[in-house]
Design an enzyme around this catalytic site. Structure first.
Site, PDB file in Angstrom:
ATOM      1  N   LYS A 161       0.868  -1.181   0.000  1.00 29.00           N
ATOM      2  CA  LYS A 161       0.000   0.000   0.000  1.00 29.00           C
ATOM      3  C   LYS A 161       0.908   1.235   0.000  1.00 29.00           C
ATOM      4  CE  LYS A 161      -3.320   2.925   0.471  1.00 29.00           C
ATOM      5  NZ  LYS A 161      -4.214   3.211  -0.689  1.00 29.00           N
ATOM      6  N   ASN A 169     -13.300   4.303  -5.330  1.00 27.41           N
ATOM      7  CA  ASN A 169     -12.740   4.365  -3.986  1.00 27.41           C
ATOM      8  C   ASN A 169     -12.255   5.761  -3.656  1.00 27.41           C
ATOM      9  OD1 ASN A 169      -9.597   4.648  -3.417  1.00 27.41           O
ATOM     10  ND2 ASN A 169      -9.833   3.743  -5.447  1.00 27.41           N
ATOM     11  N   MET A 205     -10.228   6.049  -0.538  1.00 25.21           N
ATOM     12  CA  MET A 205      -9.656   5.531   0.698  1.00 25.21           C
ATOM     13  C   MET A 205      -8.935   6.613   1.498  1.00 25.21           C
ATOM     14  SD  MET A 205     -10.738   2.503   0.306  1.00 25.21           S
ATOM     15  CE  MET A 205      -9.962   1.575   1.611  1.00 25.21           C
ATOM     16  N   CYS A 257      -2.160   9.692  -6.429  1.00 23.21           N
ATOM     17  CA  CYS A 257      -3.285   9.390  -5.561  1.00 23.21           C
ATOM     18  C   CYS A 257      -4.334  10.501  -5.729  1.00 23.21           C
ATOM     19  CB  CYS A 257      -2.883   9.313  -4.098  1.00 23.21           C
ATOM     20  SG  CYS A 257      -4.330   9.025  -3.032  1.00 23.21           S
ATOM     21  N   GLY A 277      -6.073  -5.350  -9.743  1.00 27.09           N
ATOM     22  CA  GLY A 277      -6.541  -4.552  -8.605  1.00 27.09           C
ATOM     23  C   GLY A 277      -7.953  -4.922  -8.193  1.00 27.09           C
TER      24      GLY A 277
END
Ligand SMILES: O=C(O)c1[nH]c(=O)[nH]c(=O)c1Cl
Length: 311
Positions: A45, A69, A71, A129, A270
Site C-alpha cells: 500500500k 474508492n 480511501m 493518488c 486490482g
C-alpha cells in the site's frame, strides 16, 4: 530488484502482481501476497511517513463493472513497512510504494531508503493518488513533477519507478514521456484509478462514498480501454530502458494479453483481485497460458509490444 533482470525470458507464471492498495496494507495481507504461489512480485500500500486511518467510511464501493474508492491513503506508516521488510524473507520482490502528501514527505522517505544500506528493493513513487482531500495529483502538474524528479534523482541511486494517473490527450502522453525520459527510471506503473469519478444510488438519490461528496477513483473492467491506451501510448514514447507495469481493468487472461500486446512487462490486478480474492492470480495466469498455447506463443517476449495497427 531490477525488473528487466526478472523480465528477461519471463514465462507467464511470474508476470502478475497486486495493484497497490489491494490486500497489501497490513503484515497479514503482505504475508498472504508473499506466500501466494503464482504472482511474481508484490507492492505495498502506498505509504506516508506516519500511519493514517484515511478517509471516513464508506470509502469503497463495488460497481457492476468496476469499483470506486476514496480511501484517502490509509496505511500503517513508513517504519511499519521498513520493519516488515527487515523481518520477513522476500520470497518475491516487494515493491515499496511511497506517497508523501508533499514534496518534503516524498524526499524524506526516499532519503531514508537511499541511506539504508539494508534496503536494496525496488521503490515506486506514487504521483497519482486522487483521494487525499485538498491535494492535487502531482502527475498532472508537469513542472512540479519535473522539479520533484530532478531533486529525487540528485540523490536517489537505487531502482525507482513511478505510478502515474491516466492521461486522456496524446499531447499529454508526449509531455509526460518527454519529462520522464530525462530520468533513469526503472519503470512506470500505469494506470492508477481514473480520478474523481462519481457514483449515485438512484433509489436513494445519494452518492455511495462519504468522502469528497462521493467523488472517488474509478477502477476495474470499465477502465481497461484507458489503461491499454496509457500502456501503449507510453510504451511508444518512453525509452526502452524504462519498463512498464500495466495496471487497470484486468479481469481475465484476455485483458492481461492485451496489456502485454501494448508493451507491459508485468501486469497488476486490482479491483478483480479485491473482489475475487488471491485465487484470481491462478485463474488469470491459467487463462493467459491457454491463450498463448492456442496462439503458439511460448514466451511473453514472443508478443510483447507487438500490437498491430490497421495499415
Ligand atoms: O485513496 C487511496 O488511498 C488511493 N486510491 C487510489 O485509487 N489510488 C491511490 O494511489 C491511492 Cl493512494
Amino acid at each position: 530488484v531490477d525488473l528487466s533482470a526478472q523480465i528477461a525470458n519471463m514465462k507467464v507464471n511470474n508476470l502478475f502482481l497486486n495493484a497497490s492498495g489491494i490486500h497489501c496494507q497490513t503484515e497479514a495481507e503482505l504475508d498472504d501476497l508473499m506466500q501466494e504461489p503464482v504472482s511474481g512480485a508484490m507492492v505495498t500500500k502506498s505509504m506516508t511517513p506516519q500511519s493514517r486511518f484515511g478517509n471516513p467510511l464508506p470509502r469503497y464501493y463495488r460497481l457492476a463493472n468496476g469499483s470506486i474508492n476514496s480511501m484517502g491513503l490509509p496505511n500503517e506508516g513508513f517504519d511499519y513497512y521498513m520493519d516488515y521488510l527487515k523481518t520477513h524473507d522476500q520470497i518475491k520482490p516487494v515493491i515499496v510504494s511511497v506517497a508523501g502528501r508533499s514534496k518534503e514527505e516524498d524526499l524524506a522517505m526516499l532519503h531514508t531508503l537511499q541511506d539504508d544500506d539494508s534496503y536494496q528493493g525496488l521503490t515506486e513513487l506514487n504521483l497519482s493518488c486522487p483521494n487525499v482531500i485538498g491535494e492535487p495529483q502531482m502527475a498532472y502538474d508537469f513542472p512540479a513533477a519535473n522539479d520533484l524528479l530532478k531533486e529525487v534523482f540528485s540523490f536517489y541511486k537505487k531502482p525507482l519507478g513511478i505510478k502515474l494517473p491516466p492521461y486522456f490527450d496524446l499531447v499529454h502522453f508526449d509531455q509526460i514521456a518527454e519529462l520522464l525520459n530525462q530520468y533513469p527510471l526503472s519503470h512506470v506503473n500505469t494506470i492508477n484509478s481514473i480520478g474523481n469519478g462519481l457514483w449515485i444510488d438512484v433509489n436513494s438519490e445519494t452518492v455511495v462514498l462519504k468522502p469528497k461528496g462521493g467523488f472517488g477513483g474509478v477502477g476495474g473492467s470499465m477502465v481497461l480501454p484507458t489503461a491499454l491506451a496509457n500502456v501503449r501510448g507510453l510504451r511508444q514514447r518512453l525509452n526502452p530502458s524504462i519498463k512498464i507495469i500495466g495496471t487497470g481493468g484486468v479481469t481475465n487472461g484476455r485483458d492481461a494479453f492485451a496489456h502485454i500486446l501494448c508493451g507491459a512487462e508485468m501486469v497488476s490486478i486490482g479491483t478483480q483481485l479485491y473482489e475475487e480474492g488471491l485465487g484470481a492470480f491462478e485463474r488469470v495466469t491459467r487463462e493467459l497460458t491457454d491463450i498463448m498455447e492456442a496462439k503458439g506463443y511460448e514466451l511473453l517476449a514472443d508478443f510483447r509490444g507487438k500490437l498491430k495497427v490497421i495499415e
